[in-house]
Design a protein around this motif. Sequence first.
Motif, PDB file in Angstrom:
ATOM      1  N   ARG A   1       0.773  -1.428  -0.554  1.00 32.49           N
ATOM      2  CA  ARG A   1       0.035  -0.210  -0.128  1.00 32.49           C
ATOM      3  C   ARG A   1       1.051   1.440  -0.015  1.00 32.49           C
ATOM      4  NH1 ARG A   1      -2.930  -4.158   1.591  1.00 32.49           N
ATOM      5  NH2 ARG A   1      -4.879  -4.389   1.159  1.00 32.49           N
ATOM      6  N   ILE A   2       1.981   1.053   0.695  1.00 31.60           N
ATOM      7  CA  ILE A   2       2.938   2.026   0.521  1.00 31.60           C
ATOM      8  C   ILE A   2       3.005   2.696  -0.748  1.00 31.60           C
ATOM      9  CG2 ILE A   2       4.935   3.226   1.776  1.00 31.60           C
ATOM     10  CD1 ILE A   2       4.793   1.647   3.621  1.00 31.60           C
ATOM     11  N   VAL A   3       4.155   1.528  -1.549  1.00 35.87           N
ATOM     12  CA  VAL A   3       4.686   1.564  -3.121  1.00 35.87           C
ATOM     13  C   VAL A   3       3.571   3.142  -3.704  1.00 35.87           C
ATOM     14  CG1 VAL A   3       5.012   0.322  -4.937  1.00 35.87           C
ATOM     15  CG2 VAL A   3       5.279  -0.713  -3.210  1.00 35.87           C
ATOM     16  N   PRO A   4       2.522   2.522  -4.321  1.00 38.68           N
ATOM     17  CA  PRO A   4       1.932   3.618  -4.516  1.00 38.68           C
ATOM     18  C   PRO A   4       1.276   5.165  -4.303  1.00 38.68           C
ATOM     19  CG  PRO A   4       0.248   1.572  -4.132  1.00 38.68           C
ATOM     20  CD  PRO A   4       1.072   1.872  -3.976  1.00 38.68           C
ATOM     21  N   ARG A   5       1.363   4.788  -3.041  1.00 36.25           N
ATOM     22  CA  ARG A   5       0.858   6.067  -2.336  1.00 36.25           C
ATOM     23  C   ARG A   5       2.092   7.035  -2.114  1.00 36.25           C
ATOM     24  NH1 ARG A   5      -1.184   9.910  -2.434  1.00 36.25           N
ATOM     25  NH2 ARG A   5      -2.203  10.707   0.066  1.00 36.25           N
ATOM     26  N   LEU A   6       3.417   6.827  -2.284  1.00 28.86           N
ATOM     27  CA  LEU A   6       5.035   7.425  -2.541  1.00 28.86           C
ATOM     28  C   LEU A   6       4.419   7.950  -3.711  1.00 28.86           C
ATOM     29  CD1 LEU A   6       7.870   7.821  -1.437  1.00 28.86           C
ATOM     30  CD2 LEU A   6       7.900   6.105  -1.681  1.00 28.86           C
TER      31      LEU A   6
ATOM     32  N   VAL B   1       3.470  -6.442  -7.806  1.00 29.59           N
ATOM     33  CA  VAL B   1       2.873  -5.546  -6.952  1.00 29.59           C
ATOM     34  C   VAL B   1       3.481  -3.930  -7.489  1.00 29.59           C
ATOM     35  CG1 VAL B   1       4.167  -3.676  -5.464  1.00 29.59           C
ATOM     36  CG2 VAL B   1       3.702  -6.183  -4.896  1.00 29.59           C
ATOM     37  N   LEU B   2       4.338  -4.052  -8.472  1.00 29.51           N
ATOM     38  CA  LEU B   2       4.959  -2.646  -9.550  1.00 29.51           C
ATOM     39  C   LEU B   2       3.089  -3.056 -10.558  1.00 29.51           C
ATOM     40  CD1 LEU B   2       7.784  -2.167  -9.903  1.00 29.51           C
ATOM     41  CD2 LEU B   2       7.095  -0.575  -8.631  1.00 29.51           C
ATOM     42  N   ILE B   3       2.837  -3.984 -10.115  1.00 28.64           N
ATOM     43  CA  ILE B   3       1.536  -3.969 -11.697  1.00 28.64           C
ATOM     44  C   ILE B   3       0.556  -3.036 -10.506  1.00 28.64           C
ATOM     45  CG2 ILE B   3       0.124  -5.479 -12.969  1.00 28.64           C
ATOM     46  CD1 ILE B   3       2.798  -6.831 -13.584  1.00 28.64           C
ATOM     47  N   GLU B   4       0.027  -4.051  -9.893  1.00 29.40           N
ATOM     48  CA  GLU B   4      -0.629  -3.362  -9.409  1.00 29.40           C
ATOM     49  C   GLU B   4      -0.598  -2.099  -8.987  1.00 29.40           C
ATOM     50  OE1 GLU B   4      -1.653  -4.086  -4.691  1.00 29.40           O
ATOM     51  OE2 GLU B   4      -1.744  -5.333  -5.887  1.00 29.40           O
TER      52      GLU B   4
ATOM     53  N   SER C   1       5.675   7.531   3.853  1.00 25.42           N
ATOM     54  CA  SER C   1       6.182   8.248   2.870  1.00 25.42           C
ATOM     55  C   SER C   1       6.337  10.114   3.006  1.00 25.42           C
ATOM     56  CB  SER C   1       4.775   8.087   2.398  1.00 25.42           C
ATOM     57  OG  SER C   1       4.645   6.807   1.413  1.00 25.42           O
ATOM     58  N   LEU C   2       5.327  10.231   3.688  1.00 23.52           N
ATOM     59  CA  LEU C   2       5.715  11.801   4.082  1.00 23.52           C
ATOM     60  C   LEU C   2       7.043  12.276   5.399  1.00 23.52           C
ATOM     61  CD1 LEU C   2       2.477  13.025   4.218  1.00 23.52           C
ATOM     62  CD2 LEU C   2       4.152  14.239   2.761  1.00 23.52           C
ATOM     63  N   ALA C   3       6.792  11.330   6.280  1.00 22.11           N
ATOM     64  CA  ALA C   3       8.570  11.347   6.883  1.00 22.11           C
ATOM     65  C   ALA C   3       9.611  10.808   5.983  1.00 22.11           C
ATOM     66  CB  ALA C   3       7.891   9.917   8.112  1.00 22.11           C
TER      67      ALA C   3
END
Length: 427
Positions: free
Chosen positions: A18-23, A49-52, A379-381
Amino acid sequence: MSRLDIIIFGATGFTGRRIVPRLHEILKKEYLNLTWGIAGRSKNKLKEVLIEAEQKTGDKLDEIEIIEADINNESSLKSMTSKTKLLINTVGPFRFYGEQVVQACLSTGTHHLDVAGEPQFMEEIQYKYHKIAMEKGIYLISACGMDSIPADMGVIHLQNNFDGTLNSIDSYHYGVEENGPHPGPELNYATWISAVYGVGKAKELTELRKKLFAKRLPKCLPPPQKRSTIHKNEEINRWCIPFPAADRAVLSRTQRYFYEENQQRPIHIRCYWGFEELSSILKSAAVAPLFMAFCKTEPTRKLLVKYPGFFSGGAFTTGGPSEEKMENTLFYVKLDAEGWAEKPEKDVCKDFDKAPDKKMVVRVAGRNPGYGITSTTVSLAAITVLTEQDKMPNKGGCYPPGYAFAKTSLIERLNRNELKFEIVSKL
């Protein structure tokens, strides 16, 4: 070969994926040209994960670097950490898998941020590695997720706006399901394991704190008014009990740092969780003794770990909560602060002989507590560490998020990205 700015380790896990697309979305929204990659045991699963993530974001991510690394392979961990300036670590439970990653980061000069909600892990890392991290100019920052950035940065928001002497803060956490209730578990399996071993190994944490916090903080009288273990907060219309998560431990560490490093008066902190119905508390109280008894021995702990759904009444499962449930859940952290308009110039721990004469309420609100908000906060941290080190303490060390990010723009960044910090009232 230049290092990537960020690597997400454990990117195929429940939180990591879930962090991958959000970042990616945050970097794009904030117009930041930071490079990043993902890491885990299986290259094929990382590709999935990257495809998702491509499907979620609508952007091509085929140039994102993929790194294979195994938590049980020291050389692979060092190879991974040597490729990045900062590692976001999502591989838990951290009491089993966290320290070896921290050691790899220290050996390669890599900042380490994690989403741990385990006080024993966080405080043990501080006890063992704080001085080393300071010497190397490396930041080790835990609790960068739902545990505990909303509450810890909420306290910072209060400190920045109180204009007087803050004495106490009571934080109330509660959630609201829109269009619900939605069936299914509340939290993920790794969170359950962390809770089981956290309760079972509580004596170890007590012994650790005797070493880590050998010097007691001043009491700073008067203490806040006592509350019943179960009490009704009329403002949020919830029945409340002490919150068993990591927030109080994290917030207390932040206050200790402020006192020891900045000679700032430590605030009395209490954390509560709010339930709509009193019956929910009574049901939890009925099963709590059995849960605690099972946590005490290894054979019974194994039963808890093997059958999470049964022993948690369906609240925890290996699959975790559904996307629908998470996206339709709002969460709030209401912070009730009391103190005095007066601010002593010299004696920061002055005892007041009168009742507090100033109050302030701050509320932190967001959607998708736990894993969605965690993706945003960590991600923001990470971005803040990479872009605002001149505003962070001591050029390195092991810190809770409140102390690490107190002078940075993290709250402003969070306000632009799904979290809302607001002053509700000031009296």
